[in-house]
Design a protein around this motif. Sequence first.
Motif, short mmCIF file in Angstrom:
data_model
loop_
_atom_site.label_atom_id
_atom_site.label_comp_id
_atom_site.label_asym_id
_atom_site.label_seq_id
_atom_site.Cartn_x
_atom_site.Cartn_y
_atom_site.Cartn_z
N THR A 43 8.44 9.18 1.48
CA THR A 43 8.30 10.57 1.03
C THR A 43 8.29 11.49 2.26
O THR A 43 9.26 12.21 2.50
CB THR A 43 7.03 10.76 0.18
OG1 THR A 43 5.89 10.38 0.94
CG2 THR A 43 7.11 9.95 -1.11
N THR A 63 1.12 11.97 0.15
CA THR A 63 -0.04 12.23 -0.68
C THR A 63 -0.31 11.06 -1.62
O THR A 63 0.62 10.39 -2.07
CB THR A 63 0.11 13.52 -1.52
OG1 THR A 63 -1.10 13.77 -2.23
CG2 THR A 63 1.26 13.42 -2.53
N ASP A 64 -1.58 10.81 -1.85
CA ASP A 64 -1.98 9.81 -2.84
C ASP A 64 -2.25 10.44 -4.19
O ASP A 64 -2.21 9.76 -5.23
CB ASP A 64 -3.21 9.06 -2.35
CG ASP A 64 -2.83 8.18 -1.17
OD1 ASP A 64 -2.77 8.72 -0.05
OD2 ASP A 64 -2.52 7.01 -1.38
N ARG A 96 0.87 -1.17 0.00
CA ARG A 96 0.00 0.00 0.00
C ARG A 96 0.91 1.22 0.00
O ARG A 96 2.13 1.11 0.06
CB ARG A 96 -1.04 -0.02 1.14
CG ARG A 96 -0.73 -0.78 2.37
CD ARG A 96 0.38 -0.20 3.20
NE ARG A 96 0.16 1.22 3.41
CZ ARG A 96 1.10 2.09 3.66
NH1 ARG A 96 2.36 1.73 3.73
NH2 ARG A 96 0.83 3.36 3.84
N GLY A 97 0.27 2.41 -0.06
CA GLY A 97 1.08 3.62 -0.21
C GLY A 97 1.20 3.90 -1.71
O GLY A 97 1.54 2.99 -2.49
N ALA A 98 0.91 5.14 -2.08
CA ALA A 98 0.77 5.45 -3.51
C ALA A 98 1.97 5.02 -4.38
O ALA A 98 1.80 4.34 -5.40
CB ALA A 98 0.48 6.94 -3.67
N GLN A 124 -2.10 2.56 9.97
CA GLN A 124 -0.80 2.54 9.28
C GLN A 124 0.27 3.27 10.07
O GLN A 124 1.46 2.97 9.95
CB GLN A 124 -0.93 3.17 7.88
CG GLN A 124 -1.72 2.35 6.88
CD GLN A 124 -3.16 2.78 6.82
OE1 GLN A 124 -3.74 3.22 7.81
NE2 GLN A 124 -3.79 2.66 5.66
N ASN A 166 -4.88 12.76 0.74
CA ASN A 166 -4.07 11.82 1.53
C ASN A 166 -5.00 11.07 2.48
O ASN A 166 -6.23 11.28 2.47
CB ASN A 166 -2.99 12.59 2.30
CG ASN A 166 -1.93 11.68 2.90
OD1 ASN A 166 -1.39 10.81 2.20
ND2 ASN A 166 -1.63 11.84 4.17
N LYS A 167 -4.44 10.21 3.26
CA LYS A 167 -5.21 9.35 4.17
C LYS A 167 -6.21 10.15 5.00
O LYS A 167 -5.92 11.25 5.46
CB LYS A 167 -4.22 8.60 5.07
CG LYS A 167 -4.81 7.63 6.06
CD LYS A 167 -5.73 6.62 5.44
CE LYS A 167 -5.07 5.78 4.36
NZ LYS A 167 -6.04 4.95 3.61
N ARG A 174 -7.44 -0.13 -6.81
CA ARG A 174 -7.67 0.95 -5.83
C ARG A 174 -7.83 2.26 -6.61
O ARG A 174 -7.05 2.53 -7.51
CB ARG A 174 -6.51 1.05 -4.83
CG ARG A 174 -6.40 -0.21 -3.94
CD ARG A 174 -5.50 0.02 -2.75
NE ARG A 174 -6.11 0.91 -1.78
CZ ARG A 174 -5.43 1.43 -0.74
NH1 ARG A 174 -4.15 1.16 -0.57
NH2 ARG A 174 -6.05 2.21 0.13
#
Length: 362
Positions: free
Chosen positions: A176, A243-244, A53-55, A203, A254-255, A90
């Motif tokens: 990041t 950021t996603d 997970r994580g962009a 997370q 973001n989350k 996703r």
Amino acid sequence: MNVSGRPTRTIWPSADGAAVEIIDQTRLPHAFVTARLGTLADAAHAIRAMLVRGAPLIGATAAWGLWLALRADASDAGLAHAHATLLATRPTAINLRWALDRVRAHVAPLAPNVRAATARALAVQICDEDVALNRGIGAAGLPLLRAIAARKGPGERVNVLTHCNAGWLATVDVGTATAPIYAAHDAGLPVHVWVDETRPRNQGASLTAWELLNHGVPHTVIADNAGGHLMQHGRVDLVIVGTDRTTAAGDVCNKIGTYLKALAARDNGVPFYAAVPSPSIDWTVRDGVREIPIEERSAREVTHLAGRLSDGTVAEVELTPVGSPAANPAFDVTPARLVTGLITERGIAEATAEGLRRMFPS
Ligand code: MRU
């Protein structure tokens, strides 16, 4: 970063060359377990079920997933199916589309018999580039922490608050939001991190805490609701989030919960930065609140919680009354006006359309 003293990335080709290996992040922090992805279905499952997970890592895994798919079927139809399958895993992180489109654009014009090898080379390249981008973010963000340390008395710690996991586990390596933190820690600055637990999937508590602990960075896990109070009492010098998807106008998706931290930061005069590698910028979107699709995840992530019992086993417990409905929007958007700056691999950009254009003219 090091795991038990061994340099480790979050994704790597298997030693036998036949598959890709990942850290199964659903098992952290209680067990360090790796998983082998050998097919398109394995890669899609790993992203959807959040083994990765994580962009940035979602994007990297998707690039490897195209390689796995093209080994089995390198036809035009096979490529289209693999692209669509991975893209559907996703919806919010733009790095997923960025990586898939990049690999497809390279391989589509080629003869089917060379497509898989080309996709593999690109997956390797995307992973190596991710690490370089994150190192750039570390170098760009380090002066912010140095300036805070210089204003403080000797030995006084620099308190950074972060949300979710935008650390090396969310990327191929380095992270990041954590890149300036690791750079500051490695440079000997007395950095301390407030780690938002980040309900519902935790997370922060499970992943960010685990990686900071492994690297020896002083940190404290806090309940998500504690950040505003700490800011009111001068105990947060700086917020850095990941950021996603960041829009061309500087809105930061973001989350879930990030927006509330930005509001509290603004009310308390605390600088609020997002760490934004360029593949996380969606140049086609300006109004993040209205245009970015927000993933709705299972209500079970809100109603249930997993954790380690005193006998060492991991178990799930139910938190809510049986029958209470729950909702689980996974991301939110912080409007650009609340963002002090965007820490990119090229330097710190103003969170405005002009600021981003100046930083990335092409
Ligand atoms: O749902 P997740 O765990 O994939 O969400 C991750 C985040 O929101 C991160 O903060 C974001 O992807 C930035 S990662 C460098």
